[in-house]
Design an enzyme around this catalytic site. Structure first.
Site, PDB file in Angstrom:
ATOM      1  N   ASP A 151       7.472   3.547   3.960  1.00 16.68           N
ATOM      2  CA  ASP A 151       6.984   4.862   4.318  1.00 16.68           C
ATOM      3  C   ASP A 151       8.684   5.204   4.634  1.00 16.68           C
ATOM      4  OD1 ASP A 151       6.987   7.013   6.319  1.00 16.68           O
ATOM      5  OD2 ASP A 151       5.745   5.933   7.722  1.00 16.68           O
ATOM      6  N   VAL A 205      -2.011   9.184   6.352  1.00 16.18           N
ATOM      7  CA  VAL A 205      -3.617   8.203   5.099  1.00 16.18           C
ATOM      8  C   VAL A 205      -4.169   7.450   5.235  1.00 16.18           C
ATOM      9  CG1 VAL A 205      -2.478  10.437   3.483  1.00 16.18           C
ATOM     10  CG2 VAL A 205      -2.106   8.179   3.219  1.00 16.18           C
ATOM     11  N   ASP A 263      -5.410   2.024   6.973  1.00 20.55           N
ATOM     12  CA  ASP A 263      -6.592   1.805   8.426  1.00 20.55           C
ATOM     13  C   ASP A 263      -6.379   3.375   9.069  1.00 20.55           C
ATOM     14  OD1 ASP A 263      -4.089   0.353   8.715  1.00 20.55           O
ATOM     15  OD2 ASP A 263      -4.768  -0.276  10.207  1.00 20.55           O
ATOM     16  N   ASP A 322       0.923  -1.180  -0.699  1.00 16.26           N
ATOM     17  CA  ASP A 322      -0.159  -0.210   0.101  1.00 16.26           C
ATOM     18  C   ASP A 322       0.892   1.188  -0.099  1.00 16.26           C
ATOM     19  OD1 ASP A 322       1.253  -0.540   2.597  1.00 16.26           O
ATOM     20  OD2 ASP A 322      -1.385  -0.143   3.791  1.00 16.26           O
TER      21      ASP A 322
HETATM   22  P1  5GP Z   1       7.591   1.095   6.483  1.00 14.74           P
HETATM   23  O1  5GP Z   1       8.058  -0.114   6.970  1.00 14.74           O
HETATM   24  O2  5GP Z   1       7.508   1.785   5.690  1.00 14.74           O
HETATM   25  O3  5GP Z   1       7.623   2.104   7.636  1.00 14.74           O
HETATM   26  O4  5GP Z   1       5.785   1.501   6.333  1.00 14.74           O
HETATM   27  C1  5GP Z   1       5.286   0.757   5.897  1.00 14.74           C
HETATM   28  C2  5GP Z   1       4.004  -0.187   6.327  1.00 14.74           C
HETATM   29  O5  5GP Z   1       3.051   1.364   7.281  1.00 14.74           O
HETATM   30  C3  5GP Z   1       2.837   0.360   5.685  1.00 14.74           C
HETATM   31  O6  5GP Z   1       2.447  -0.712   4.679  1.00 14.74           O
HETATM   32  C4  5GP Z   1       1.590   0.795   5.567  1.00 14.74           C
HETATM   33  O7  5GP Z   1       0.630  -0.629   5.843  1.00 14.74           O
HETATM   34  C5  5GP Z   1       1.839   1.463   7.033  1.00 14.74           C
HETATM   35  N1  5GP Z   1       2.037   3.471   6.334  1.00 14.74           N
HETATM   36  C6  5GP Z   1       2.666   3.939   7.549  1.00 14.74           C
HETATM   37  N2  5GP Z   1       2.390   4.875   6.191  1.00 14.74           N
HETATM   38  C7  5GP Z   1       0.634   4.946   6.697  1.00 14.74           C
HETATM   39  C8  5GP Z   1      -0.447   5.797   6.163  1.00 14.74           C
HETATM   40  O8  5GP Z   1       0.052   6.883   5.716  1.00 14.74           O
HETATM   41  N3  5GP Z   1      -1.150   5.335   6.754  1.00 14.74           N
HETATM   42  C9  5GP Z   1      -1.583   4.392   6.779  1.00 14.74           C
HETATM   43  N4  5GP Z   1      -2.379   3.521   6.938  1.00 14.74           N
HETATM   44  N5  5GP Z   1      -0.955   3.094   6.979  1.00 14.74           N
HETATM   45  C10 5GP Z   1       0.368   3.641   7.382  1.00 14.74           C
HETATM   46 MG    MG Z   2      -1.883  -0.083   9.156  1.00 14.64          MG
HETATM   47 MG    MG Z   3       1.486  -1.845   4.490  1.00 13.52          MG
END
Ligand code: 5GP
Ligand code: MG
Ligand code: MG
Length: 189
Positions: free
Chosen positions: A108, A163, A169, A105
């Site tokens: 980040d 978001v 979610d 999705d």
């Molecule tokens: P990362 O490991 O890259 O920090 O985080 C990835 C996961 O964090 C994404 O797959 C998602 O599930 C969640 N995430 C990161 N940013 C957002 C956001 O703005 N909204 C939501 N709902 N989930 C996020």
């Molecule tokens: Mg989540």
């Molecule tokens: Mg995800």
């Protein structure tokens, strides 16, 4: 109260999303067409957030493909990553020597994807590509390396806001919104 009333601002409408998903799917179809006569492409959706994006994009990829899911957690109920991601439900598909596309999705910090890519590489995937619906490049902490001649596909660059919608979610809610938006502050509590 309608769910829409919780949203302060819409970033991408249903129509914006549909148009971009078609473009991404066309690109993936072009890039993998020459590989798929010998073996189907393997699309791996990252549960739960990618479920709508995954369902939409696989229907637009005009190639033989198989689907599977992987579940990974790091967030709990909040809006900040807790760091180390953990795979809680693995794929069933044998990916050895195969072309895999991870469908996520949102990227980040990059921790989740680097963990998932390493996991697929350890299973012997021939290539690992990433197709992320949203990307927040300014928040990146880990620069993940794709495997083999894997490619990176990304739908939209997302501003540094938390978001929701289109699968994503807050505390497990809002996944069913057909668009992506920012919550009103009072609903983060
Ligand atoms: P990362 O490991 O890259 O920090 O985080 C990835 C996961 O964090 C994404 O797959 C998602 O599930 C969640 N995430 C990161 N940013 C957002 C956001 O703005 N909204 C939501 N709902 N989930 C996020
Ligand atoms: Mg989540
Ligand atoms: Mg995800």
């Amino acid at each position: 109260m309608a769910l829409d009333d919780h949203i302060e601002r819409i970033l991408w409408t249903e129509a914006d999303i549909a148009a971009r998903v078609s473009e991404l799917a066309a690109q993936i179809s072009d890039d993998f067409r020459e590989h798929t006569p010998s073996s189907p492409l393997i699309l791996v959706g990252v549960a739960t957030g990618a479920f709508l994006f995954f369902a939409d994009i696989v229907r637009k990829i005009n190639l033989p493909l198989t689907v599977d899911f992987i579940r990974v957690g790091s967030y709990g109920c909040g809006t900040q990553s807790t760091g180390a991601p953990r795979i809680s439900c693995d794929i069933n598909t044998d990916v050895k020597g195969k072309h895999v596309v991870l469908v996520e999705d949102i990227v980040d910090t990059g921790h989740t994807l680097s963990c998932l890519i390493a996991h697929l590489e350890s299973k012997g995937a021939g290539s690992v590509s990433v197709c992320a619906f949203l990307d927040k490049p300014t928040r990146r902490k880990v620069h993940f390396q794709l495997v083999g001649d894997g490619k990176l596909y990304s739908g939209f660059e997302c501003p540094d806001h938390f978001v929701v919608g289109y699968g994503m979610d807050f505390a497990e809610l809002y996944r069913n919104l057909p668009y992506v938006g920012v919550l009103k502050p009072e609903h983060y509590n």
